[in-house]
Scaffold this active site. Sequence first.
Site, PDB file in Angstrom:
ATOM      1  N   THR A 133      -0.525   0.390   6.479  1.00 28.92           N
ATOM      2  CA  THR A 133      -0.321  -0.681   5.504  1.00 28.92           C
ATOM      3  C   THR A 133      -0.057  -1.983   6.256  1.00 28.92           C
ATOM      4  O   THR A 133       0.579  -1.973   7.307  1.00 28.92           O
ATOM      5  CB  THR A 133       0.859  -0.368   4.562  1.00 28.92           C
ATOM      6  OG1 THR A 133       1.009  -1.449   3.627  1.00 28.92           O
ATOM      7  CG2 THR A 133       2.162  -0.203   5.326  1.00 28.92           C
ATOM      8  N   GLY A 134      -0.543  -3.072   5.711  1.00 30.11           N
ATOM      9  CA  GLY A 134      -0.328  -4.355   6.372  1.00 30.11           C
ATOM     10  C   GLY A 134      -1.464  -5.320   6.109  1.00 30.11           C
ATOM     11  O   GLY A 134      -2.187  -5.197   5.109  1.00 30.11           O
ATOM     12  N   THR A 158       0.824  -1.202   0.000  1.00 31.43           N
ATOM     13  CA  THR A 158       0.000   0.000   0.000  1.00 31.43           C
ATOM     14  C   THR A 158       0.866   1.263   0.000  1.00 31.43           C
ATOM     15  O   THR A 158       1.981   1.251   0.497  1.00 31.43           O
ATOM     16  CB  THR A 158      -0.887  -0.022   1.252  1.00 31.43           C
ATOM     17  OG1 THR A 158      -1.701  -1.188   1.216  1.00 31.43           O
ATOM     18  CG2 THR A 158      -1.751   1.213   1.357  1.00 31.43           C
ATOM     19  N   GLY A 210      -9.801  -4.619   1.876  1.00 29.59           N
ATOM     20  CA  GLY A 210      -9.005  -4.539   3.090  1.00 29.59           C
ATOM     21  C   GLY A 210      -9.254  -3.260   3.867  1.00 29.59           C
ATOM     22  O   GLY A 210     -10.321  -2.645   3.777  1.00 29.59           O
ATOM     23  N   ASP A 211      -8.247  -2.829   4.604  1.00 33.12           N
ATOM     24  CA  ASP A 211      -8.419  -1.691   5.495  1.00 33.12           C
ATOM     25  C   ASP A 211      -8.294  -0.343   4.805  1.00 33.12           C
ATOM     26  O   ASP A 211      -8.774   0.665   5.330  1.00 33.12           O
ATOM     27  CB  ASP A 211      -7.387  -1.756   6.631  1.00 33.12           C
ATOM     28  CG  ASP A 211      -5.965  -1.650   6.111  1.00 33.12           C
ATOM     29  OD1 ASP A 211      -5.607  -2.440   5.218  1.00 33.12           O
ATOM     30  OD2 ASP A 211      -5.209  -0.791   6.590  1.00 33.12           O
TER      31      ASP A 211
END
Length: 242
Positions: free
Chosen positions: A158-159, A107, A137-138
């Site tokens: 990010t992750g 990201t 995702g987030d």
Amino acid sequence: RVMEDNPLFNAGKGAVFTHEGRNEMDASIMDGSNLAAGAVAVITDIKNPISAARAVMEKSHHVLLSGAGASEFAREQGLEIVSPDYFRTQRRWDSLQEVLKKEKHGTVGCCALDKYGNLAAGTSTGGMENKRYNRIGDTPVIGAGTYANNATCAVSATGHGEYFIRWTVSHDISALMEYKGLTLKAASDLVVMEKLVRAGGSGGVIGVDRKGNVAMPFNSTGMFRGFATSDGKEGIYIYRNE
């Protein structure tokens, strides 16, 4: 937009492929001065998803649009629409073939503090490589991958997105500052280096507070990150202890 247009990043052109061989992108943006926010998800034909997120924030009554509806809205706002082939790069295609059973992160995000004390954050991603079922995702979830509040900080994350959503990582950092009086560094370290580690979630954040302090903790092997200040200080890093 500069990072989305650079095929070295997993956002915009050069985004990773889904299991079905498509590029599906997410992005979000937040204005710390009034808590306005906008996000888009499952984007396949908007050249710059972050611009679409900003248009949602500034030109609609909504926060999150997805798929075909987001594309329709972007067209109405005059944003550049491209063929899905625009996002494809051979390097990412080859990578999918090699790691169909392996997931990656990549990201991009930015946080900013202006001279008036306003904070803002934006995040854009191509998501997890080999993702399926229109997984989101987030990144487009306000409070998870992106959050900004003039009273505290601006954060971009990010992750492993599922963990960042469940632990509302970006907002949690702001809340620890607002309600517990922690510094940006203490709050972000607590969330990223302790809470996420205990949960089994990998990743990191970049953040800046209302006084210009910067924090960029991560619990993974490395995280590409950098900062620049108005007085000429700057730094670019990948690993810890740099």
